[in-house]
Design a protein around this motif. Structure first.
Motif, PDB file in Angstrom:
ATOM      1  N   UNK A   9      86.489  91.729  41.011  1.00  0.00           N
ATOM      2  CA  UNK A   9      86.010  92.970  41.603  1.00  0.00           C
ATOM      3  C   UNK A   9      85.386  93.922  40.604  1.00  0.00           C
ATOM      4  N   UNK A  10      84.772  93.368  39.560  1.00  0.00           N
ATOM      5  CA  UNK A  10      84.098  94.188  38.559  1.00  0.00           C
ATOM      6  C   UNK A  10      84.911  94.383  37.293  1.00  0.00           C
ATOM      7  N   UNK A  11      86.160  93.917  37.297  1.00  0.00           N
ATOM      8  CA  UNK A  11      87.025  94.072  36.126  1.00  0.00           C
ATOM      9  C   UNK A  11      87.509  92.718  35.636  1.00  0.00           C
ATOM     10  N   UNK A  28      94.778  95.250  28.998  1.00  0.00           N
ATOM     11  CA  UNK A  28      93.993  96.275  29.672  1.00  0.00           C
ATOM     12  C   UNK A  28      92.907  95.607  30.497  1.00  0.00           C
ATOM     13  N   UNK A  29      92.006  96.427  31.029  1.00  0.00           N
ATOM     14  CA  UNK A  29      90.918  95.899  31.856  1.00  0.00           C
ATOM     15  C   UNK A  29      89.590  96.493  31.400  1.00  0.00           C
ATOM     16  N   UNK A  30      88.559  95.693  31.526  1.00  0.00           N
ATOM     17  CA  UNK A  30      87.210  96.149  31.195  1.00  0.00           C
ATOM     18  C   UNK A  30      86.276  95.858  32.355  1.00  0.00           C
ATOM     19  N   UNK A  76      85.835  82.059  32.054  1.00  0.00           N
ATOM     20  CA  UNK A  76      84.913  83.180  31.846  1.00  0.00           C
ATOM     21  C   UNK A  76      85.349  84.464  32.546  1.00  0.00           C
ATOM     22  N   UNK A  77      86.672  84.627  32.748  1.00  0.00           N
ATOM     23  CA  UNK A  77      87.122  85.835  33.443  1.00  0.00           C
ATOM     24  C   UNK A  77      88.285  86.559  32.769  1.00  0.00           C
ATOM     25  N   UNK A  78      88.588  86.200  31.530  1.00  0.00           N
ATOM     26  CA  UNK A  78      89.622  86.890  30.755  1.00  0.00           C
ATOM     27  C   UNK A  78      89.179  86.927  29.295  1.00  0.00           C
ATOM     28  N   UNK A  79      89.341  88.093  28.665  1.00  0.00           N
ATOM     29  CA  UNK A  79      88.955  88.242  27.267  1.00  0.00           C
ATOM     30  C   UNK A  79      90.190  88.316  26.375  1.00  0.00           C
ATOM     31  N   UNK A  80      90.061  87.766  25.180  1.00  0.00           N
ATOM     32  CA  UNK A  80      91.029  87.930  24.106  1.00  0.00           C
ATOM     33  C   UNK A  80      90.295  88.672  23.007  1.00  0.00           C
ATOM     34  N   UNK A  81      90.786  89.875  22.686  1.00  0.00           N
ATOM     35  CA  UNK A  81      90.157  90.659  21.628  1.00  0.00           C
ATOM     36  C   UNK A  81      91.154  90.800  20.484  1.00  0.00           C
ATOM     37  N   UNK A  82      90.753  90.290  19.313  1.00  0.00           N
ATOM     38  CA  UNK A  82      91.569  90.414  18.113  1.00  0.00           C
ATOM     39  C   UNK A  82      91.159  91.696  17.408  1.00  0.00           C
TER      40      UNK A  82
END
Length: 197
Positions: A9-11, A28-30, A76-82
């Protein structure tokens, strides 16, 4: 990076991980705008579902999350940010949102072992490590022995700085010896783990 913002839904959910300790700090969400701002500024910006706006982590506390790397999962729907955090991550003042202490620097040992492997595989004339590999296993083993003796000598004195320096030298040369023997540090850790059982 082809992120599927539409699926959620955009996040998309974003897992924040300390780049050094590898501890998970928060979730969190982006939306697409938050992702673009994060990439452009190098600080993590989320879309706050409660405030219904973009929110840069640390904008009020100064505890920013500096981006080191961004990865996307297989769907392609979850990010991992280090990240490198400037301080506690949770709004409660704890290091993580699970009230865990964000400590431990053992990941650096793995990075160092990889640098040593690279010096072995891609030697240069200016590299001390490469010069040891060039001299062979006997010289490497001799250096480990020398460093072991030096740490024992420093252990008997009361100069913590000198002791830590010798401890670092011993660990460094030990990692070189492991690489020369083609034994990953992980194998040694498995031996230690097996002794705990």
């Amino acid at each position: 990076m082809n992120i599927d913002f539409q699926k959620g839904g955009g996040l998309v959910p974003v897992i924040i991980q300390d780049a050094v300790t590898r501890n998970v700090l928060m979730l969190g969400y982006m939306n697409e705008e938050a992702y673009t701002k994060t990439k452009a500024e190098g600080k993590v910006t989320f879309f706050s579902r409660t405030k219904n706006r973009l929110w840069t982590k640390g904008e009020t506390t100064g505890h920013f999350l500096h981006v080191v790397d961004i990865k996307i999962d297989c769907d392609n729907d979850t990010l991992l940010i280090k990240v490198k955090p400037d301080g506690p991550t949770c709004h409660t003042g704890t290091d993580t949102c699970w009230s865990e202490v964000n400590s431990g620097r053992t990941f650096f040992i793995e990075k160092l072992a990889n640098v040593i492997k690279d010096r072995r595989n891609n030697p240069t004339d200016v590299s001390y490590t490469a010069s040891l590999f060039k001299k062979g296993i006997n010289k490497i083993a001799q250096k480990v022995g020398e460093e072991a003796v030096e740490i024992v000598i420093e252990a008997k004195d009361n100069n913590d700085d000198l002791f830590k320096g010798e401890a670092a030298d011993l660990l460094y040369h030990y990692l070189i010896l492991l690489e020369a023997k083609n034994i990953p540090l992980d194998d040694v850790i498995q031996v230690l783990e097996s002794r705990q059982k």
